[in-house]
Design a protein around this motif. Structure first.
Motif, PDB file in Angstrom:
ATOM      1  N   SER A  23      -1.405   6.524  -6.963  1.00  0.00           N
ATOM      2  CA  SER A  23      -2.659   5.842  -7.253  1.00  0.00           C
ATOM      3  C   SER A  23      -3.558   5.863  -6.021  1.00  0.00           C
ATOM      4  CB  SER A  23      -2.385   4.398  -7.657  1.00  0.00           C
ATOM      5  OG  SER A  23      -3.594   3.712  -7.879  1.00  0.00           O
ATOM      6  N   LYS A  24      -4.852   5.863  -6.238  1.00  0.00           N
ATOM      7  CA  LYS A  24      -5.812   5.859  -5.138  1.00  0.00           C
ATOM      8  C   LYS A  24      -6.259   4.437  -4.793  1.00  0.00           C
ATOM      9  CE  LYS A  24      -7.513  10.446  -6.063  1.00  0.00           C
ATOM     10  NZ  LYS A  24      -8.671  11.276  -6.385  1.00  0.00           N
ATOM     11  N   PHE A  25      -5.753   3.450  -5.521  1.00  0.00           N
ATOM     12  CA  PHE A  25      -6.091   2.051  -5.255  1.00  0.00           C
ATOM     13  C   PHE A  25      -5.484   1.622  -3.928  1.00  0.00           C
ATOM     14  CE2 PHE A  25      -4.876  -2.451  -5.551  1.00  0.00           C
ATOM     15  CZ  PHE A  25      -6.131  -3.012  -5.700  1.00  0.00           C
ATOM     16  N   ASN A  26      -6.215   0.809  -3.173  1.00  0.00           N
ATOM     17  CA  ASN A  26      -5.736   0.299  -1.901  1.00  0.00           C
ATOM     18  C   ASN A  26      -5.787  -1.226  -1.952  1.00  0.00           C
ATOM     19  OD1 ASN A  26      -4.793   0.305   0.664  1.00  0.00           O
ATOM     20  ND2 ASN A  26      -6.688   0.976   1.617  1.00  0.00           N
ATOM     21  N   PHE A  27      -4.657  -1.888  -1.716  1.00  0.00           N
ATOM     22  CA  PHE A  27      -4.581  -3.345  -1.737  1.00  0.00           C
ATOM     23  C   PHE A  27      -5.352  -3.892  -0.538  1.00  0.00           C
ATOM     24  CE2 PHE A  27      -2.433  -7.451  -1.143  1.00  0.00           C
ATOM     25  CZ  PHE A  27      -2.532  -7.943  -2.418  1.00  0.00           C
ATOM     26  N   ASN A  43       0.824  -1.209   0.000  1.00  0.00           N
ATOM     27  CA  ASN A  43       0.000   0.000   0.000  1.00  0.00           C
ATOM     28  C   ASN A  43       0.859   1.260   0.000  1.00  0.00           C
ATOM     29  OD1 ASN A  43      -2.573  -1.083  -0.172  1.00  0.00           O
ATOM     30  ND2 ASN A  43      -2.652  -1.494   2.015  1.00  0.00           N
ATOM     31  N   ILE A  55       2.075   1.731  -3.529  1.00  0.00           N
ATOM     32  CA  ILE A  55       0.992   2.194  -4.401  1.00  0.00           C
ATOM     33  C   ILE A  55       0.747   3.682  -4.189  1.00  0.00           C
ATOM     34  CG2 ILE A  55      -1.486   2.006  -4.833  1.00  0.00           C
ATOM     35  CD1 ILE A  55      -1.217  -1.006  -4.309  1.00  0.00           C
ATOM     36  N   LYS A  56       0.733   4.117  -2.934  1.00  0.00           N
ATOM     37  CA  LYS A  56       0.511   5.537  -2.638  1.00  0.00           C
ATOM     38  C   LYS A  56       1.663   6.388  -3.156  1.00  0.00           C
ATOM     39  CE  LYS A  56      -2.411   4.957   1.406  1.00  0.00           C
ATOM     40  NZ  LYS A  56      -2.522   5.125   2.848  1.00  0.00           N
TER      41      LYS A  56
END
Length: 89
Positions: A47-51, A39, A42-43
């Motif tokens: 990206s705004k996606f959260n694993f 996470n 990703i941040k």
């Protein structure tokens, strides 16, 4: 045992994966440390996606079902370039 067979450009590869390795991989995937690191990466990319967090107790019945159904072919595919992939329990 999970068996992965690949045929690429006329060469054949067979990769046996024991269930103990699958259990170890499931322990690593479900660890909170790995989830935080993924996470954070990703941040960092913006990206705004959260694993999502995966619980070990949710994966355990799946792994037990895999070991009970040996001989089942999970994936059998042939690509246009001649590459073949077979995943069998």
């Amino acid at each position: 045992m999970l068996k992965v067979k690949l045929k690429i450009d006329g060469k054949r590869f067979s990769i046996p994966v024991p269930y103990s390795v699958l259990n170890l991989a499931s322990m690593i995937i479900t660890s909170k440390l790995l989830n935080r690191l993924v996470n954070k990466a990703i941040k960092k990319n913006g990206s705004k996606f959260n694993f999502p967090e995966i619980n070990r107790k949710d994966l355990k019945p799946l792994l037990q079902g895999l070991s009970k159904n040996s001989g089942v072919i999970l994936v059998d595919t042939i690509l246009k370039d001649g590459t073949e992939v077979i995943v069998k329990l």
